[in-house]
Design a protein around this motif. Sequence first.
Motif, PDB file in Angstrom:
ATOM      1  N   GLU A 165       0.842  -1.190   0.000  1.00 27.21           N
ATOM      2  CA  GLU A 165       0.000   0.000   0.000  1.00 27.21           C
ATOM      3  C   GLU A 165       0.878   1.239   0.000  1.00 27.21           C
ATOM      4  O   GLU A 165       2.026   1.202   0.458  1.00 27.21           O
ATOM      5  CB  GLU A 165      -0.910   0.032   1.234  1.00 27.21           C
ATOM      6  CG  GLU A 165      -1.978  -1.033   1.267  1.00 27.21           C
ATOM      7  CD  GLU A 165      -2.912  -0.862   2.454  1.00 27.21           C
ATOM      8  OE1 GLU A 165      -3.047   0.280   2.939  1.00 27.21           O
ATOM      9  OE2 GLU A 165      -3.497  -1.876   2.894  1.00 27.21           O
ATOM     10  N   LEU A 166       0.321   2.345  -0.507  1.00 31.27           N
ATOM     11  CA  LEU A 166       0.989   3.625  -0.383  1.00 31.27           C
ATOM     12  C   LEU A 166       0.971   4.073   1.076  1.00 31.27           C
ATOM     13  O   LEU A 166       0.105   3.676   1.861  1.00 31.27           O
ATOM     14  CB  LEU A 166       0.293   4.665  -1.258  1.00 31.27           C
ATOM     15  CG  LEU A 166       0.421   4.475  -2.771  1.00 31.27           C
ATOM     16  CD1 LEU A 166      -0.418   5.506  -3.519  1.00 31.27           C
ATOM     17  CD2 LEU A 166       1.876   4.564  -3.218  1.00 31.27           C
ATOM     18  N   GLY A 167       1.927   4.910   1.432  1.00 26.39           N
ATOM     19  CA  GLY A 167       2.020   5.367   2.806  1.00 26.39           C
ATOM     20  C   GLY A 167       2.847   4.422   3.661  1.00 26.39           C
ATOM     21  O   GLY A 167       3.376   3.414   3.189  1.00 26.39           O
ATOM     22  N   GLY A 168       2.947   4.735   4.930  1.00 22.55           N
ATOM     23  CA  GLY A 168       3.861   4.006   5.813  1.00 22.55           C
ATOM     24  C   GLY A 168       3.261   2.860   6.581  1.00 22.55           C
ATOM     25  O   GLY A 168       3.888   2.360   7.533  1.00 22.55           O
ATOM     26  N   LYS A 169       2.063   2.402   6.188  1.00 17.88           N
ATOM     27  CA  LYS A 169       1.364   1.370   6.959  1.00 17.88           C
ATOM     28  C   LYS A 169       2.221   0.136   7.222  1.00 17.88           C
ATOM     29  O   LYS A 169       2.240  -0.401   8.336  1.00 17.88           O
ATOM     30  CB  LYS A 169       0.085   0.969   6.234  1.00 17.88           C
ATOM     31  CG  LYS A 169      -0.689  -0.161   6.906  1.00 17.88           C
ATOM     32  CD  LYS A 169      -1.949  -0.512   6.135  1.00 17.88           C
ATOM     33  CE  LYS A 169      -2.674  -1.689   6.767  1.00 17.88           C
ATOM     34  NZ  LYS A 169      -3.907  -2.052   6.032  1.00 17.88           N
TER      35      LYS A 169
END
Length: 623
Positions: free
Chosen positions: A607-611
């Motif tokens: 996924e995009l972002g830092g998850k």
Amino acid sequence: MNAYDLLENLIQKGVHLWVDNEKLNLRSPKGIMTPEMQAELTAHKSEILTLLRDRDVTTKAASVPLSMGLSLQTIGRLIGGFVKKSAVEYKPPVIDPRVMAQKLTVTFRPLPKGYKQIEIIKFREELAEKLSNYGVKILSWEEATTEFCYDVNLPLINFNKSLKIRGVKAEIDAVIDVEKNPSFIRKLGVYVAEMLYYVYSQFILNNQHISVSRIAKLSSWAEDHVAKYIEDPTNTQVIILSEIDKDFVNPLINYQEKINIGINTLVRTFSEMVIGVSKDKISILNMNLSDSIFPRKEMEYFVLNSLVPKVFVPIYPLLLNRFTLEQYKPHESSYAEKLVKLGNELASTGLFPPGFKLCEVIKRKSHRDIVNVIVNGRTGVSYGFVAYVEPPQYVGEPEITEDEWQNLLSVAGFSSDEFRQNEKGRYYIKTKVKAEYRYKQIPDIWLVSSRSGANKTDLNLESDIIRIGLKEKLFLQLPNGINPELVDIKPSYDIYVMLAISLSAALYTPELIKNGAPIVHFHGYPAAEWFKQNEYCVGINNPSVPCGTYESGVLNFLGISSLVNQQVDNPALVSLIEPDHGTNFIAHDLEYLVQRLQAGCTQGQIELGGKHFASLKTKLSDR
């Protein structure tokens, strides 16, 4: 001209400066050291002595060979296209955050009267303590500032005034301030200032380009942000401490929305970085637009591995003057066609959101003009890149014997134990592969890449794809008929990274790249569970250096080269993690890479972002 600019100017003109027995020495081509230049040098002598001593220390540290037998200095010169430059014409990369910290000088702007954000005040005090513990030089506001004068001229209303302010000296690396909520009167003043700037820029300046500091002074006299008090905005970064933005760190808000939030936050605060603070969390925002979150209990890790590298290595695009400009015919390149196909097939992943025009996101003209200067004239912004590296190009034997190595010629500025050339001018390195020294030719590297700001998933073959070359210097080939002065076609911020991955793969994982290879980057991460056998993940513990720097290139080069110590012969895919930024992937085959990324997105494992970064850090060591 400040001391740093003076030193760089002299070096570029062929002046050799060095320190001997605490004295400044120089050797100059005829006609360079005019009386005016000598006076400038005398005025800044003590500062230049300090700069030269620091550079000598950095060069010595960077000259120590690493585990694969190459030094940081050699790696930096190879991937940056600095082979023909003398050792004094380029700065060796620094990738150790502790060394970075000891080279930084910062100041804290005094808190405004009546400031009552207790959590931020506590964080500010703790931040100063941690920075100092790591060796950052912290100056008081009085020490870091001096009195400056600047003229404000508005001919339309016959306004002429000379203003005196205390400004931050050019040698300060960062100013740390807090965000303030403007009053109604100040908001009204901001509106008036913006209207006057609009009229002045349109009718007096006639839309000519001016510096960031001048734009700030013309448009922001009614605002109380620290950027307008800085002598040299290209050297001094502004860091704002603010309450954490719950929307920006909310994992339920999609990344496209966060891009808009992040851009407007940076522009609104006139800052290069915004640190969000809550009772138990810290966030950090810069133009990489990562939604990274750190527990407050990890303050030391945050300061050393995230904040210090971002201050030491600011984000700057690679300027066109670093390249030899040429042209090519995209429709005759099978790799350009593969790149278009790669982008199209990755559209379904959602990992490459379409770019946006700055005018669509940034409403104030003064703010758009400031960002325009920072991004070097780019009219739009997009995140991530897609590239396709061509097979490495060799002339003669890709690898030679030790006896043949002994007969090669030394190269000025390089250690002859690491780097030599043959009579035809081809370069070879001595490097360690699986505990044995090997003698490998440095191939010419060519790759095709999407231009900066292009829609990666809908590339136009004739206008969106540029060709980058790395030999002893950098080459940029634009599509036939494209004039860079008329068309916004500039290379990605991540050129050093693309070239570093490609060169390192050619040297250490040649099977991965022998037929060409796709390389992609997006602002997100895979989960630790996503990886299959013969797929590798490196870089998780790297310092968070921003894109657009050859330090980031060096770290990616080291990531690929580290695989030889893990007895990796033929990886199918390598994931190179860039903390607070995203992930680079290189694979042996286009279809394989697309299928794996599509599967990861479908299964919620990419996924995009830092998850997913936390799971990588917890469950995987570099493997």
